[in-house]
Scaffold this active site. Sequence first.
Site, PDB file in Angstrom:
ATOM      1  N   GLU A  76       4.129  -5.389   7.139  1.00 32.23           N
ATOM      2  CA  GLU A  76       3.321  -4.370   7.838  1.00 32.23           C
ATOM      3  C   GLU A  76       3.674  -4.241   9.312  1.00 32.23           C
ATOM      4  O   GLU A  76       3.569  -3.174   9.911  1.00 32.23           O
ATOM      5  CB  GLU A  76       1.823  -4.707   7.714  1.00 32.23           C
ATOM      6  CG  GLU A  76       1.255  -4.562   6.307  1.00 32.23           C
ATOM      7  CD  GLU A  76       1.343  -5.830   5.476  1.00 32.23           C
ATOM      8  OE1 GLU A  76       2.187  -6.722   5.786  1.00 32.23           O
ATOM      9  OE2 GLU A  76       0.572  -5.950   4.515  1.00 32.23           O
TER      10      GLU A  76
ATOM     11  N   GLU B 210      -0.442  -9.364  -1.178  1.00 32.41           N
ATOM     12  CA  GLU B 210      -1.864  -9.721  -1.062  1.00 32.41           C
ATOM     13  C   GLU B 210      -2.543  -9.716  -2.435  1.00 32.41           C
ATOM     14  O   GLU B 210      -3.362 -10.587  -2.732  1.00 32.41           O
ATOM     15  CB  GLU B 210      -2.550  -8.749  -0.084  1.00 32.41           C
ATOM     16  CG  GLU B 210      -2.099  -9.019   1.351  1.00 32.41           C
ATOM     17  CD  GLU B 210      -2.478  -7.921   2.341  1.00 32.41           C
ATOM     18  OE1 GLU B 210      -2.372  -6.729   1.997  1.00 32.41           O
ATOM     19  OE2 GLU B 210      -2.891  -8.258   3.466  1.00 32.41           O
TER      20      GLU B 210
ATOM     21  N   GLY C 236       0.451  -5.106   0.618  1.00 33.51           N
ATOM     22  CA  GLY C 236      -0.684  -5.165  -0.306  1.00 33.51           C
ATOM     23  C   GLY C 236      -0.289  -5.752  -1.659  1.00 33.51           C
ATOM     24  O   GLY C 236      -1.122  -6.342  -2.361  1.00 33.51           O
TER      25      GLY C 236
ATOM     26  N   ALA D 223       0.855  -1.181   0.000  1.00 36.10           N
ATOM     27  CA  ALA D 223       0.000   0.000   0.000  1.00 36.10           C
ATOM     28  C   ALA D 223       0.890   1.229   0.000  1.00 36.10           C
ATOM     29  O   ALA D 223       2.021   1.188   0.482  1.00 36.10           O
ATOM     30  CB  ALA D 223      -0.876  -0.007   1.246  1.00 36.10           C
TER      31      ALA D 223
HETATM   32  N1  CO8 Z   1       4.519   3.302  -0.303  1.00 39.12           N
HETATM   33  C1  CO8 Z   1       4.943   4.507  -0.761  1.00 39.12           C
HETATM   34  N2  CO8 Z   1       6.147   4.685  -1.327  1.00 39.12           N
HETATM   35  C2  CO8 Z   1       6.963   3.632  -1.401  1.00 39.12           C
HETATM   36  C3  CO8 Z   1       6.597   2.361  -0.932  1.00 39.12           C
HETATM   37  C4  CO8 Z   1       5.306   2.219  -0.367  1.00 39.12           C
HETATM   38  N3  CO8 Z   1       4.838   1.026   0.060  1.00 39.12           N
HETATM   39  N4  CO8 Z   1       7.624   1.507  -1.142  1.00 39.12           N
HETATM   40  C5  CO8 Z   1       8.587   2.225  -1.721  1.00 39.12           C
HETATM   41  N5  CO8 Z   1       8.215   3.506  -1.886  1.00 39.12           N
HETATM   42  C6  CO8 Z   1       8.967   4.597  -2.482  1.00 39.12           C
HETATM   43  C7  CO8 Z   1      10.091   5.111  -1.577  1.00 39.12           C
HETATM   44  O1  CO8 Z   1       9.577   6.020  -0.647  1.00 39.12           O
HETATM   45  C8  CO8 Z   1      11.000   5.727  -2.588  1.00 39.12           C
HETATM   46  O2  CO8 Z   1      10.446   6.965  -2.975  1.00 39.12           O
HETATM   47  P1  CO8 Z   1      11.385   8.297  -2.974  1.00 39.12           P
HETATM   48  O3  CO8 Z   1      12.430   8.025  -4.025  1.00 39.12           O
HETATM   49  O4  CO8 Z   1      10.444   9.397  -3.332  1.00 39.12           O
HETATM   50  O5  CO8 Z   1      11.979   8.410  -1.599  1.00 39.12           O
HETATM   51  C9  CO8 Z   1      10.880   4.837  -3.809  1.00 39.12           C
HETATM   52  O6  CO8 Z   1       9.663   4.109  -3.630  1.00 39.12           O
HETATM   53  C10 CO8 Z   1      11.989   3.800  -3.921  1.00 39.12           C
HETATM   54  O7  CO8 Z   1      12.063   3.100  -2.694  1.00 39.12           O
HETATM   55  P2  CO8 Z   1      13.383   3.066  -1.780  1.00 39.12           P
HETATM   56  O8  CO8 Z   1      14.263   4.218  -2.063  1.00 39.12           O
HETATM   57  O9  CO8 Z   1      12.943   2.885  -0.369  1.00 39.12           O
HETATM   58  O10 CO8 Z   1      14.056   1.753  -2.337  1.00 39.12           O
HETATM   59  P3  CO8 Z   1      15.005   0.751  -1.532  1.00 39.12           P
HETATM   60  O11 CO8 Z   1      15.529  -0.202  -2.542  1.00 39.12           O
HETATM   61  O12 CO8 Z   1      15.972   1.504  -0.694  1.00 39.12           O
HETATM   62  O13 CO8 Z   1      14.012  -0.038  -0.537  1.00 39.12           O
HETATM   63  C11 CO8 Z   1      12.055  -1.272   0.064  1.00 39.12           C
HETATM   64  C12 CO8 Z   1      12.999  -0.854  -1.074  1.00 39.12           C
HETATM   65  C13 CO8 Z   1      12.809  -2.139   1.074  1.00 39.12           C
HETATM   66  C14 CO8 Z   1      10.935  -2.044  -0.557  1.00 39.12           C
HETATM   67  C15 CO8 Z   1      11.507  -0.004   0.758  1.00 39.12           C
HETATM   68  O14 CO8 Z   1      11.057   0.913  -0.232  1.00 39.12           O
HETATM   69  C16 CO8 Z   1      10.369  -0.300   1.675  1.00 39.12           C
HETATM   70  O15 CO8 Z   1      10.567  -0.778   2.788  1.00 39.12           O
HETATM   71  N6  CO8 Z   1       9.135  -0.005   1.227  1.00 39.12           N
HETATM   72  C17 CO8 Z   1       7.949  -0.241   2.033  1.00 39.12           C
HETATM   73  C18 CO8 Z   1       7.524  -1.696   1.974  1.00 39.12           C
HETATM   74  C19 CO8 Z   1       6.354  -1.929   2.901  1.00 39.12           C
HETATM   75  O16 CO8 Z   1       6.431  -1.686   4.088  1.00 39.12           O
HETATM   76  N7  CO8 Z   1       5.226  -2.362   2.327  1.00 39.12           N
HETATM   77  C20 CO8 Z   1       4.005  -2.595   3.082  1.00 39.12           C
HETATM   78  C21 CO8 Z   1       3.154  -1.372   3.080  1.00 39.12           C
HETATM   79  S1  CO8 Z   1       1.740  -1.486   4.156  1.00 39.12           S
HETATM   80  C22 CO8 Z   1       0.662  -2.425   3.280  1.00 39.12           C
HETATM   81  O17 CO8 Z   1       0.923  -2.858   2.193  1.00 39.12           O
HETATM   82  C23 CO8 Z   1      -0.675  -2.656   3.916  1.00 39.12           C
HETATM   83  C24 CO8 Z   1      -1.628  -3.312   2.936  1.00 39.12           C
HETATM   84  C25 CO8 Z   1      -3.040  -2.895   3.219  1.00 39.12           C
HETATM   85  C26 CO8 Z   1      -3.988  -3.202   2.074  1.00 39.12           C
HETATM   86  C27 CO8 Z   1      -3.667  -2.586   0.741  1.00 39.12           C
HETATM   87  C28 CO8 Z   1      -4.531  -1.397   0.402  1.00 39.12           C
HETATM   88  C29 CO8 Z   1      -4.212  -0.771  -0.958  1.00 39.12           C
END
Ligand code: CO8
Length: 273
Positions: A147, A127, A124, A81
Amino acid sequence: MTDVDPGERPASIRVASPAPGVDGPVEGVALITLDRPKILNALDFALIAELTDALEALDADPACRAIVITGAGERAFAAGADIRELAIQSPASLLRDDQFHRWERIKRIRTPLIAAVRGLALGGGCELAMTCDMLIAGESAQFGQPEIKLGVMPGAGGTQRLTRAIGKAKAMELVLTGRTMGAREAEAHGLVTRVVPDDAVLASALELASAVAAMPPLAVIAAKAAVNRAEELGLEAGLEFERRSFYLLFSTDDQREGMAAFKEKRPPAWKGR
Ligand code: CO8
């Protein structure tokens, strides 16, 4: 080829029906691409709304017999998400807007869905991939429900679908620690249909979709529904559902055609009725 009307905001998915293949359009197969590669195809509510509408439109189109969902770019199917949007939610906003109801609508799509996963399928994103009926993973694929690291837990099916797919012990580990699982581990535990080299993921998913699209449409719809009931019903009720569906298919022209073609040693010509 049809494009989804982007409306007022730029579209965050791309839809091609029929899907473009290496040797031209893949008949009967649609391709949906999650298209926010700069943020790893993070799923905001608007994207899920577009996706749901597109899936329902394709599901209503008799020319579409299988749908492949993939992520733009090489890094992710979807990294979950959109956390920026999720961060500003409250119980009241979640309850009022009920954005998550769309996941039930995706579950009701009758056309087979195939996830083509390269890179990250997290939260997500995992999922969504698990909501699909089959999953082709590239060697780089990483699956997980991180999450917990954000102070919450899966909310769009992760605790239920992951547990059904890979068993309680593994699912519990992934959900409680946020550890991600690579493609080979996911395959070994039954989450994915097969693992292929990254550059073959889309072609492999389209090939699988094309094989499904070549099957008799009514039998495909009935068989998908029956297999999915295995996750929801007890054995007795599941067997009863299967038997009723099997009987029902004997009212179709395609049943007569399939069996006549077998006797006459020729390929069947499905009519979808
Ligand atoms: N949401 C928003 N932006 C994101 C997300 C995300 N989930 N994942 C990555 N991005 C963005 C980063 O902020 C970054 O943007 P910017 O360049 O503007 O700073 C860009 O994508 C590239 O990411 P990174 O620079 O962080 O890349 P890395 O290689 O350093 O890291 C990771 C990759 C490890 C995947 C890291 O980006 C990360 O931890 N992302 C979050 C992953 C996460 O926690 N996902 C779960 C989210 S909660 C969820 O999914 C709940 C589901 C509920 C139902 C769904 C409803 C739609």
